[in-house]
Design an enzyme around this catalytic site. Structure first.
Site, mmCIF file in Angstrom:
data_model
loop_
_atom_site.group_PDB
_atom_site.id
_atom_site.type_symbol
_atom_site.label_atom_id
_atom_site.label_comp_id
_atom_site.label_asym_id
_atom_site.label_seq_id
_atom_site.Cartn_x
_atom_site.Cartn_y
_atom_site.Cartn_z
ATOM 1 N N ARG A 141 -7.642 -0.289 1.266
ATOM 2 C CA ARG A 141 -8.152 -1.552 0.731
ATOM 3 C C ARG A 141 -8.627 -1.393 -0.712
ATOM 4 N NH1 ARG A 141 -12.507 -2.010 5.391
ATOM 5 N NH2 ARG A 141 -10.745 -0.957 6.371
ATOM 6 N N ASP A 157 -2.552 10.371 3.972
ATOM 7 C CA ASP A 157 -3.978 10.073 4.044
ATOM 8 C C ASP A 157 -4.696 11.096 4.906
ATOM 9 O OD1 ASP A 157 -6.460 8.913 3.974
ATOM 10 O OD2 ASP A 157 -5.975 7.340 5.429
ATOM 11 N N ASP A 204 1.591 6.167 5.980
ATOM 12 C CA ASP A 204 0.562 5.343 5.375
ATOM 13 C C ASP A 204 1.029 4.680 4.089
ATOM 14 O OD1 ASP A 204 -1.909 4.271 5.945
ATOM 15 O OD2 ASP A 204 -3.020 5.699 4.719
ATOM 16 N N LYS A 260 0.843 -1.198 0.000
ATOM 17 C CA LYS A 260 0.000 0.000 0.000
ATOM 18 C C LYS A 260 0.877 1.246 0.000
ATOM 19 C CE LYS A 260 -3.074 2.553 3.147
ATOM 20 N NZ LYS A 260 -3.705 2.538 4.487
ATOM 21 N N GLU A 296 -9.471 3.870 2.293
ATOM 22 C CA GLU A 296 -8.987 3.933 0.912
ATOM 23 C C GLU A 296 -7.915 2.894 0.605
ATOM 24 O OE1 GLU A 296 -5.609 5.088 2.874
ATOM 25 O OE2 GLU A 296 -7.639 5.699 3.334
ATOM 26 N N ASP A 317 -12.169 7.098 4.141
ATOM 27 C CA ASP A 317 -10.946 6.878 4.911
ATOM 28 C C ASP A 317 -10.539 5.411 4.914
ATOM 29 O OD1 ASP A 317 -8.776 7.646 6.422
ATOM 30 O OD2 ASP A 317 -9.838 7.566 8.337
ATOM 31 N N LYS A 342 -10.041 12.983 8.505
ATOM 32 C CA LYS A 342 -9.569 12.614 9.832
ATOM 33 C C LYS A 342 -9.478 13.854 10.718
ATOM 34 C CE LYS A 342 -6.385 9.003 8.117
ATOM 35 N NZ LYS A 342 -6.896 7.815 8.813
#
Length: 466
Positions: free
Chosen positions: A319, A238, A256, A233, A317, A315, A245
Protein backbone atom coordinates in the site's frame (compact mmCIF):
# COMPACT_ATOMS: atom_id res chain seq x y z
CA UNK A 1 10.87 -11.38 -20.82
CA UNK A 2 9.48 -10.71 -24.29
CA UNK A 3 6.15 -11.39 -25.94
CA UNK A 4 7.87 -14.06 -28.02
CA UNK A 5 8.88 -15.81 -24.82
CA UNK A 6 5.33 -15.63 -23.51
CA UNK A 7 3.52 -16.67 -26.67
CA UNK A 8 5.76 -19.71 -26.99
CA UNK A 9 4.14 -21.10 -23.83
CA UNK A 10 0.84 -21.72 -25.60
CA UNK A 11 -0.09 -22.61 -29.20
CA UNK A 12 -2.00 -20.42 -31.60
CA UNK A 13 -5.30 -21.39 -33.17
CA UNK A 14 -4.95 -23.26 -36.46
CA UNK A 15 -6.60 -21.97 -39.65
CA UNK A 16 -10.24 -22.94 -40.01
CA UNK A 17 -9.69 -25.18 -43.01
CA UNK A 18 -7.10 -27.41 -41.26
CA UNK A 19 -8.11 -31.11 -41.30
CA UNK A 20 -8.95 -32.10 -37.73
CA UNK A 21 -10.73 -34.63 -35.55
CA UNK A 22 -14.16 -33.40 -34.43
CA UNK A 23 -14.80 -32.95 -30.69
CA UNK A 24 -18.52 -33.07 -30.01
CA UNK A 25 -19.44 -31.11 -26.89
CA UNK A 26 -22.49 -32.55 -25.17
CA UNK A 27 -24.57 -31.35 -22.25
CA UNK A 28 -26.90 -33.17 -19.93
CA UNK A 29 -29.82 -31.85 -21.98
CA UNK A 30 -28.35 -32.48 -25.45
CA UNK A 31 -26.84 -35.93 -24.94
CA UNK A 32 -29.82 -38.01 -26.09
CA UNK A 33 -30.08 -36.10 -29.37
CA UNK A 34 -26.31 -36.11 -29.87
CA UNK A 35 -26.08 -39.84 -29.23
CA UNK A 36 -28.85 -40.54 -31.75
CA UNK A 37 -26.90 -38.60 -34.39
CA UNK A 38 -23.74 -40.65 -33.90
CA UNK A 39 -22.64 -43.42 -36.19
CA UNK A 40 -24.14 -46.62 -34.66
CA UNK A 41 -20.68 -48.04 -34.07
CA UNK A 42 -19.64 -44.88 -32.20
CA UNK A 43 -22.84 -44.89 -30.17
CA UNK A 44 -22.26 -48.50 -29.19
CA UNK A 45 -18.61 -47.81 -28.34
CA UNK A 46 -19.53 -44.80 -26.18
CA UNK A 47 -22.07 -46.91 -24.26
CA UNK A 48 -19.50 -49.63 -23.73
CA UNK A 49 -17.17 -47.02 -22.22
CA UNK A 50 -19.94 -45.92 -19.89
CA UNK A 51 -19.74 -42.37 -21.22
CA UNK A 52 -22.06 -39.85 -19.55
CA UNK A 53 -22.18 -36.13 -20.34
CA UNK A 54 -20.98 -35.04 -16.91
CA UNK A 55 -18.56 -32.11 -16.83
CA UNK A 56 -15.09 -33.10 -18.01
CA UNK A 57 -15.98 -36.62 -19.19
CA UNK A 58 -14.23 -37.84 -22.34
CA UNK A 59 -14.66 -40.63 -24.87
CA UNK A 60 -12.21 -41.27 -27.72
CA UNK A 61 -14.04 -43.00 -30.58
CA UNK A 62 -12.00 -44.93 -33.18
CA UNK A 63 -12.71 -45.22 -36.89
CA UNK A 64 -12.68 -48.42 -38.96
CA UNK A 65 -8.91 -48.09 -39.43
CA UNK A 66 -8.32 -47.85 -35.68
CA UNK A 67 -7.34 -44.18 -35.80
CA UNK A 68 -9.13 -41.60 -33.70
CA UNK A 69 -12.26 -40.50 -35.57
CA UNK A 70 -14.27 -38.49 -33.04
CA UNK A 71 -14.17 -37.28 -29.45
CA UNK A 72 -17.09 -36.83 -27.07
CA UNK A 73 -16.65 -34.31 -24.27
CA UNK A 74 -19.15 -33.67 -21.52
CA UNK A 75 -20.07 -30.17 -20.40
CA UNK A 76 -22.51 -31.26 -17.72
CA UNK A 77 -25.51 -29.09 -16.89
CA UNK A 78 -24.88 -25.70 -18.47
CA UNK A 79 -27.79 -24.21 -16.49
CA UNK A 80 -26.34 -25.20 -13.12
CA UNK A 81 -24.99 -22.34 -10.94
CA UNK A 82 -21.60 -24.05 -10.70
CA UNK A 83 -21.22 -24.60 -14.47
CA UNK A 84 -17.70 -23.69 -15.51
CA UNK A 85 -17.75 -21.71 -18.75
CA UNK A 86 -14.02 -22.47 -19.18
CA UNK A 87 -14.57 -26.26 -19.05
CA UNK A 88 -13.18 -26.63 -22.58
CA UNK A 89 -9.83 -25.60 -21.11
CA UNK A 90 -9.56 -29.14 -19.77
CA UNK A 91 -9.38 -30.64 -23.26
CA UNK A 92 -5.74 -29.89 -24.16
CA UNK A 93 -4.56 -31.99 -21.20
CA UNK A 94 -6.86 -34.90 -22.04
CA UNK A 95 -6.40 -35.25 -25.79
CA UNK A 96 -3.55 -36.93 -27.66
CA UNK A 97 -1.25 -35.24 -30.16
CA UNK A 98 -3.26 -34.00 -33.12
CA UNK A 99 -5.50 -31.35 -34.60
CA UNK A 100 -9.05 -30.96 -33.30
CA UNK A 101 -12.13 -28.87 -33.99
CA UNK A 102 -15.05 -28.20 -31.68
CA UNK A 103 -18.68 -28.98 -32.47
CA UNK A 104 -21.74 -27.68 -30.60
CA UNK A 105 -19.83 -25.31 -28.31
CA UNK A 106 -22.32 -23.08 -26.43
CA UNK A 107 -19.96 -20.16 -27.06
CA UNK A 108 -17.18 -20.96 -29.56
CA UNK A 109 -15.08 -17.91 -28.63
CA UNK A 110 -15.17 -18.79 -24.93
CA UNK A 111 -14.27 -22.39 -25.72
CA UNK A 112 -11.33 -21.37 -27.92
CA UNK A 113 -9.96 -19.00 -25.29
CA UNK A 114 -10.38 -21.65 -22.61
CA UNK A 115 -8.47 -24.13 -24.78
CA UNK A 116 -5.57 -21.73 -25.30
CA UNK A 117 -5.42 -20.74 -21.62
CA UNK A 118 -5.54 -24.41 -20.66
CA UNK A 119 -2.62 -25.14 -22.98
CA UNK A 120 -0.29 -22.83 -21.04
CA UNK A 121 2.73 -24.35 -19.30
CA UNK A 122 5.62 -22.54 -17.61
CA UNK A 123 8.75 -23.96 -19.21
CA UNK A 124 11.57 -21.54 -18.43
CA UNK A 125 13.65 -23.95 -16.37
CA UNK A 126 12.73 -27.34 -17.77
CA UNK A 127 10.78 -28.75 -20.66
CA UNK A 128 7.20 -27.84 -19.93
CA UNK A 129 5.88 -31.10 -21.40
CA UNK A 130 2.70 -29.26 -22.25
CA UNK A 131 -0.31 -30.41 -24.23
CA UNK A 132 0.25 -31.37 -27.87
CA UNK A 133 -3.38 -31.14 -28.93
CA UNK A 134 -4.02 -28.20 -31.27
CA UNK A 135 -7.31 -26.44 -31.93
CA UNK A 136 -8.68 -25.31 -35.28
CA UNK A 137 -10.26 -21.89 -35.00
CA UNK A 138 -14.05 -22.23 -34.70
CA UNK A 139 -16.02 -20.52 -37.46
CA UNK A 140 -17.24 -17.01 -36.79
CA UNK A 141 -14.87 -16.02 -33.97
CA UNK A 142 -12.23 -13.30 -33.94
CA UNK A 143 -9.17 -15.56 -33.88
CA UNK A 144 -6.77 -12.64 -33.73
CA UNK A 145 -8.39 -11.23 -30.60
CA UNK A 146 -8.58 -14.62 -28.90
CA UNK A 147 -4.90 -15.15 -29.68
CA UNK A 148 -3.93 -11.72 -28.35
CA UNK A 149 -5.79 -12.27 -25.09
CA UNK A 150 -4.27 -15.73 -24.60
CA UNK A 151 -0.78 -14.43 -25.35
CA UNK A 152 -1.18 -11.57 -22.88
CA UNK A 153 -2.39 -13.99 -20.20
CA UNK A 154 0.61 -16.23 -20.86
CA UNK A 155 3.00 -13.28 -20.63
CA UNK A 156 1.55 -12.24 -17.28
CA UNK A 157 1.58 -15.80 -15.95
CA UNK A 158 5.23 -16.16 -16.96
CA UNK A 159 6.12 -13.02 -15.01
CA UNK A 160 4.40 -14.25 -11.84
CA UNK A 161 5.82 -17.77 -12.14
CA UNK A 162 9.40 -16.55 -12.55
CA UNK A 163 11.26 -16.69 -9.21
CA UNK A 164 12.73 -13.57 -7.70
CA UNK A 165 16.34 -14.52 -8.45
CA UNK A 166 15.48 -13.99 -12.13
CA UNK A 167 12.76 -11.35 -11.76
CA UNK A 168 13.63 -8.25 -9.76
CA UNK A 169 12.71 -4.61 -10.31
CA UNK A 170 15.04 -4.35 -13.32
CA UNK A 171 13.43 -7.36 -14.99
CA UNK A 172 9.93 -5.97 -14.39
CA UNK A 173 11.16 -2.80 -16.08
CA UNK A 174 12.53 -4.87 -18.97
CA UNK A 175 9.15 -6.55 -19.44
CA UNK A 176 7.45 -3.14 -19.51
CA UNK A 177 10.01 -1.83 -22.00
CA UNK A 178 9.48 -4.83 -24.28
CA UNK A 179 5.74 -4.23 -24.16
CA UNK A 180 6.18 -0.52 -24.90
CA UNK A 181 8.46 -1.24 -27.85
CA UNK A 182 6.06 -3.76 -29.33
CA UNK A 183 3.11 -1.35 -29.22
CA UNK A 184 4.89 1.94 -29.87
CA UNK A 185 4.30 3.25 -26.34
CA UNK A 186 6.45 5.75 -24.46
CA UNK A 187 8.13 4.72 -21.23
CA UNK A 188 9.98 6.59 -18.50
CA UNK A 189 11.63 5.17 -15.39
CA UNK A 190 12.47 7.07 -12.21
CA UNK A 191 15.09 5.71 -9.79
CA UNK A 192 17.99 6.78 -7.60
CA UNK A 193 17.99 10.28 -6.10
CA UNK A 194 15.06 11.32 -8.28
CA UNK A 195 12.99 8.45 -6.89
CA UNK A 196 13.84 9.47 -3.32
CA UNK A 197 12.67 13.03 -4.03
CA UNK A 198 9.58 12.29 -6.10
CA UNK A 199 8.36 8.93 -4.74
CA UNK A 200 9.70 8.72 -1.19
CA UNK A 201 7.54 5.77 -0.12
CA UNK A 202 8.65 3.67 -3.09
CA UNK A 203 12.25 4.54 -2.34
CA UNK A 204 11.94 3.72 1.37
CA UNK A 205 10.37 0.30 0.76
CA UNK A 206 13.00 -0.71 -1.78
CA UNK A 207 16.07 0.84 -0.14
CA UNK A 208 17.17 -2.30 1.72
CA UNK A 209 17.56 -4.37 -1.43
CA UNK A 210 20.71 -4.30 -3.58
CA UNK A 211 18.32 -4.25 -6.54
CA UNK A 212 17.32 -0.64 -6.98
CA UNK A 213 13.65 0.33 -6.68
CA UNK A 214 12.03 2.30 -9.48
CA UNK A 215 8.78 3.81 -10.74
CA UNK A 216 7.86 2.65 -14.26
CA UNK A 217 5.60 4.98 -16.26
CA UNK A 218 4.24 3.75 -19.63
CA UNK A 219 1.90 5.81 -21.81
CA UNK A 220 0.15 5.04 -25.07
CA UNK A 221 -2.60 6.43 -27.27
CA UNK A 222 -3.65 9.86 -28.51
CA UNK A 223 -3.44 12.73 -26.04
CA UNK A 224 -7.02 13.80 -26.70
CA UNK A 225 -8.52 10.38 -25.92
CA UNK A 226 -10.13 9.56 -22.54
CA UNK A 227 -7.45 9.00 -19.92
CA UNK A 228 -7.29 5.66 -18.13
CA UNK A 229 -4.53 4.76 -15.67
CA UNK A 230 -3.65 1.27 -14.48
CA UNK A 231 -1.48 0.96 -11.36
CA UNK A 232 0.15 -2.38 -10.52
CA UNK A 233 1.97 -3.39 -7.35
CA UNK A 234 5.43 -4.61 -8.36
CA UNK A 235 6.98 -6.15 -5.24
CA UNK A 236 9.37 -8.64 -6.82
CA UNK A 237 9.77 -10.42 -3.48
CA UNK A 238 8.40 -9.64 -0.05
CA UNK A 239 10.30 -10.83 3.01
CA UNK A 240 8.06 -8.66 5.17
CA UNK A 241 10.99 -6.37 5.88
CA UNK A 242 11.97 -6.00 9.54
CA UNK A 243 8.52 -7.36 10.43
CA UNK A 244 9.80 -10.47 8.71
CA UNK A 245 7.43 -13.17 7.55
CA UNK A 246 7.74 -16.77 8.77
CA UNK A 247 9.30 -19.01 6.15
CA UNK A 248 5.97 -20.63 5.28
CA UNK A 249 4.54 -17.23 4.40
CA UNK A 250 7.47 -16.42 2.10
CA UNK A 251 7.10 -19.46 -0.14
CA UNK A 252 4.82 -17.76 -2.68
CA UNK A 253 6.17 -14.23 -2.34
CA UNK A 254 7.55 -14.29 -5.87
CA UNK A 255 3.91 -13.61 -6.80
CA UNK A 256 3.81 -10.33 -4.87
CA UNK A 257 4.38 -8.53 -8.16
CA UNK A 258 1.13 -10.05 -9.47
CA UNK A 259 -0.52 -6.63 -9.64
CA UNK A 260 2.20 -5.43 -12.03
CA UNK A 261 1.73 -8.56 -14.15
CA UNK A 262 -2.02 -7.89 -14.31
CA UNK A 263 -1.47 -4.27 -15.36
CA UNK A 264 0.99 -5.29 -18.09
CA UNK A 265 -1.22 -8.13 -19.36
CA UNK A 266 -4.26 -5.84 -19.50
CA UNK A 267 -2.19 -3.16 -21.24
CA UNK A 268 -1.06 -5.73 -23.81
CA UNK A 269 -4.69 -6.57 -24.61
CA UNK A 270 -5.73 -2.91 -24.69
CA UNK A 271 -2.92 -1.72 -26.96
CA UNK A 272 -3.15 -4.81 -29.18
CA UNK A 273 -6.83 -4.09 -29.79
CA UNK A 274 -6.26 -0.37 -30.33
CA UNK A 275 -8.85 0.81 -27.81
CA UNK A 276 -9.78 4.50 -27.98
CA UNK A 277 -8.06 5.63 -24.79
CA UNK A 278 -5.00 7.42 -23.55
CA UNK A 279 -3.54 4.63 -21.47
CA UNK A 280 -1.07 5.09 -18.64
CA UNK A 281 0.49 2.22 -16.70
CA UNK A 282 2.31 2.95 -13.45
CA UNK A 283 4.33 0.25 -11.72
CA UNK A 284 6.30 0.89 -8.54
CA UNK A 285 8.84 -1.95 -8.67
CA UNK A 286 10.73 -2.88 -5.50
CA UNK A 287 12.04 -5.73 -3.40
CA UNK A 288 11.10 -5.58 0.28
CA UNK A 289 14.31 -6.87 1.83
CA UNK A 290 16.15 -6.73 5.16
CA UNK A 291 19.37 -4.82 5.72
CA UNK A 292 20.80 -2.01 7.85
CA UNK A 293 18.98 0.66 5.85
CA UNK A 294 15.58 -1.03 5.87
CA UNK A 295 12.66 1.13 6.92
CA UNK A 296 11.48 0.37 10.44
CA UNK A 297 8.28 0.04 12.45
CA UNK A 298 7.44 3.45 13.95
CA UNK A 299 9.32 5.35 11.22
CA UNK A 300 7.40 8.33 9.87
CA UNK A 301 7.80 8.70 6.13
CA UNK A 302 6.80 11.44 3.71
CA UNK A 303 4.73 10.61 0.63
CA UNK A 304 4.37 12.13 -2.81
CA UNK A 305 0.90 13.35 -1.83
CA UNK A 306 2.33 15.34 1.10
CA UNK A 307 0.77 13.08 3.73
CA UNK A 308 3.05 11.71 6.43
CA UNK A 309 2.75 7.98 7.11
CA UNK A 310 3.66 6.23 10.35
CA UNK A 311 4.86 2.68 9.73
CA UNK A 312 2.89 0.28 11.89
CA UNK A 313 4.13 -2.76 10.01
CA UNK A 314 6.83 -3.08 7.34
CA UNK A 315 4.99 -6.08 5.88
CA UNK A 316 2.24 -3.70 4.73
CA UNK A 317 4.58 -2.33 2.09
CA UNK A 318 2.38 -2.77 -0.97
CA UNK A 319 0.00 0.00 0.00
CA UNK A 320 2.97 2.33 0.55
CA UNK A 321 4.37 1.99 -2.94
CA UNK A 322 0.89 2.11 -4.47
CA UNK A 323 0.19 5.33 -2.54
CA UNK A 324 2.95 7.24 -4.32
CA UNK A 325 1.91 5.85 -7.71
CA UNK A 326 -1.75 6.71 -7.08
CA UNK A 327 -0.80 10.26 -6.14
CA UNK A 328 0.94 10.61 -9.49
CA UNK A 329 -2.05 9.12 -11.32
CA UNK A 330 -4.58 11.30 -9.50
CA UNK A 331 -2.72 14.53 -10.28
CA UNK A 332 -3.37 14.05 -13.99
CA UNK A 333 -7.12 13.81 -13.45
CA UNK A 334 -7.87 10.69 -15.50
CA UNK A 335 -11.42 9.49 -16.15
CA UNK A 336 -10.62 6.18 -14.49
CA UNK A 337 -7.94 4.70 -12.24
CA UNK A 338 -7.75 0.97 -11.61
CA UNK A 339 -5.14 -0.44 -9.26
CA UNK A 340 -4.17 -4.10 -8.87
CA UNK A 341 -2.31 -5.72 -6.01
CA UNK A 342 -1.74 -8.87 -4.02
CA UNK A 343 -2.41 -6.75 -0.99
CA UNK A 344 -4.02 -8.47 2.00
CA UNK A 345 -4.47 -11.89 3.49
CA UNK A 346 -7.78 -10.60 4.83
CA UNK A 347 -9.24 -10.58 1.32
CA UNK A 348 -8.23 -14.23 0.86
CA UNK A 349 -9.79 -15.20 4.18
CA UNK A 350 -13.03 -13.49 3.16
CA UNK A 351 -13.25 -14.62 -0.46
CA UNK A 352 -10.71 -17.40 -1.04
CA UNK A 353 -8.15 -17.54 -3.87
CA UNK A 354 -10.58 -17.43 -6.81
CA UNK A 355 -12.40 -14.18 -6.07
CA UNK A 356 -10.47 -10.90 -5.99
CA UNK A 357 -11.98 -8.27 -3.74
CA UNK A 358 -13.07 -5.08 -5.50
CA UNK A 359 -13.55 -1.69 -3.87
CA UNK A 360 -14.98 1.53 -5.27
CA UNK A 361 -17.20 4.46 -4.24
CA UNK A 362 -18.53 4.79 -7.80
CA UNK A 363 -21.77 2.85 -8.20
CA UNK A 364 -21.68 3.05 -11.99
CA UNK A 365 -18.16 1.71 -12.08
CA UNK A 366 -19.11 -1.07 -9.69
CA UNK A 367 -21.94 -2.20 -11.96
CA UNK A 368 -19.72 -2.05 -15.06
CA UNK A 369 -16.94 -4.03 -13.38
CA UNK A 370 -19.38 -6.72 -12.25
CA UNK A 371 -20.75 -7.04 -15.79
CA UNK A 372 -17.24 -7.13 -17.30
CA UNK A 373 -16.29 -9.89 -14.88
CA UNK A 374 -19.26 -11.97 -16.02
CA UNK A 375 -18.52 -11.28 -19.69
CA UNK A 376 -14.83 -12.16 -19.42
CA UNK A 377 -15.33 -15.10 -17.01
CA UNK A 378 -12.96 -13.25 -14.69
CA UNK A 379 -14.97 -12.96 -11.47
CA UNK A 380 -14.63 -10.47 -8.62
CA UNK A 381 -16.68 -9.64 -5.53
CA UNK A 382 -17.37 -6.10 -4.42
CA UNK A 383 -16.58 -5.28 -0.80
CA UNK A 384 -17.49 -2.08 1.07
CA UNK A 385 -15.36 1.01 1.48
CA UNK A 386 -16.85 1.54 4.93
CA UNK A 387 -15.78 5.10 5.68
CA UNK A 388 -15.98 4.91 9.50
CA UNK A 389 -13.20 2.31 9.46
CA UNK A 390 -10.81 5.03 8.26
CA UNK A 391 -10.38 6.06 11.88
CA UNK A 392 -8.60 2.73 12.47
CA UNK A 393 -5.69 4.22 10.49
CA UNK A 394 -5.32 7.25 12.79
CA UNK A 395 -1.82 8.02 14.04
CA UNK A 396 -0.76 10.12 17.01
CA UNK A 397 2.38 11.33 15.26
CA UNK A 398 1.57 11.38 11.53
CA UNK A 399 -1.30 12.00 9.14
CA UNK A 400 -2.08 8.29 9.11
CA UNK A 401 -0.69 4.85 9.90
CA UNK A 402 -0.15 2.24 7.21
CA UNK A 403 -2.05 -0.40 9.23
CA UNK A 404 -4.94 -0.44 11.65
CA UNK A 405 -3.07 -2.40 14.29
CA UNK A 406 -6.10 -4.59 14.95
CA UNK A 407 -7.50 -7.88 13.63
CA UNK A 408 -10.57 -6.50 11.89
CA UNK A 409 -11.39 -5.34 8.34
CA UNK A 410 -7.84 -5.63 7.00
CA UNK A 411 -8.79 -5.52 3.31
CA UNK A 412 -11.15 -2.59 3.85
CA UNK A 413 -8.67 -0.49 5.81
CA UNK A 414 -6.03 -1.15 3.14
CA UNK A 415 -8.45 0.08 0.48
CA UNK A 416 -9.30 3.14 2.58
CA UNK A 417 -5.60 3.88 2.97
CA UNK A 418 -5.14 3.85 -0.81
CA UNK A 419 -8.21 6.02 -1.35
CA UNK A 420 -6.53 8.83 0.61
CA UNK A 421 -3.95 9.13 -2.17
CA UNK A 422 -6.33 9.50 -5.13
CA UNK A 423 -9.01 11.82 -3.73
CA UNK A 424 -9.82 13.69 -6.95
CA UNK A 425 -10.60 10.69 -9.14
CA UNK A 426 -14.15 9.55 -8.40
CA UNK A 427 -13.95 6.54 -10.72
CA UNK A 428 -11.23 4.69 -8.83
CA UNK A 429 -11.35 0.92 -8.49
CA UNK A 430 -9.06 -1.15 -6.27
CA UNK A 431 -8.57 -4.89 -6.86
CA UNK A 432 -7.10 -6.99 -4.04
CA UNK A 433 -6.20 -10.27 -5.73
CA UNK A 434 -4.40 -13.51 -4.99
CA UNK A 435 -2.62 -13.87 -8.34
CA UNK A 436 -2.24 -17.64 -8.08
CA UNK A 437 -4.16 -20.83 -8.91
CA UNK A 438 -3.57 -23.19 -5.95
CA UNK A 439 -4.75 -26.14 -8.06
CA UNK A 440 -5.38 -26.71 -11.74
CA UNK A 441 -8.86 -25.93 -13.04
CA UNK A 442 -10.06 -25.87 -16.65
CA UNK A 443 -8.21 -23.09 -18.45
CA UNK A 444 -6.33 -22.17 -15.28
CA UNK A 445 -3.22 -24.30 -14.66
CA UNK A 446 -1.73 -24.31 -11.18
CA UNK A 447 0.57 -21.33 -10.73
CA UNK A 448 0.57 -17.63 -11.49
CA UNK A 449 -2.68 -16.06 -12.69
CA UNK A 450 -3.45 -12.56 -13.98
CA UNK A 451 -6.80 -12.25 -12.25
CA UNK A 452 -8.84 -9.22 -13.43
CA UNK A 453 -6.70 -8.58 -16.54
CA UNK A 454 -9.36 -9.96 -18.90
CA UNK A 455 -12.05 -8.19 -16.89
CA UNK A 456 -10.19 -4.90 -17.31
CA UNK A 457 -9.93 -5.36 -21.07
CA UNK A 458 -13.64 -6.24 -21.34
CA UNK A 459 -14.56 -3.23 -19.19
CA UNK A 460 -12.57 -0.76 -21.25
CA UNK A 461 -13.61 -2.27 -24.57
CA UNK A 462 -17.27 -1.94 -23.61
CA UNK A 463 -16.74 1.57 -22.25
CA UNK A 464 -14.57 3.10 -24.95
CA UNK A 465 -14.54 0.80 -27.98
CA UNK A 466 -11.79 0.47 -30.58
Amino acid sequence: MTQADASATHPALLPGDTPAVPVTLVTTASWSEAEAALDPAHSSFARSLGFKPKAGSLALLPGPDGNLARVLFGLGDTEAPAYDRLIAGKLPSLLPDGNFRLENAPDPAEAALAWLMGSYRFGRYRSAGGPKARLVAPAGIDSDEIGRIAAAVAMGRDLINTPANDLGPAEIEAAARALAERHGAAIAVTQGDALAREFPLVHAVGAASPRAPRLIDLSWGPEEAPRVTLVGKGVAFDTGGLDIKPSSAMLLMKKDMGGAAVALAAADMIMGAGLRIRLRVLIPAVENAVSGNAFRPSDVLPSRAGLSVEIGNTDAEGRLILADALALADAEGPELILDFSTLTGAARVALGPDLPAFFTEDEGLAASVAEAGRTAIDPIWRMPLHAPYASLLDSKVADLNNVSGGPFAGAITAALFLRRFAPKTKAHGHFDLYGWNPATKPGRPEGGEVQTARLTYALLKARYGT
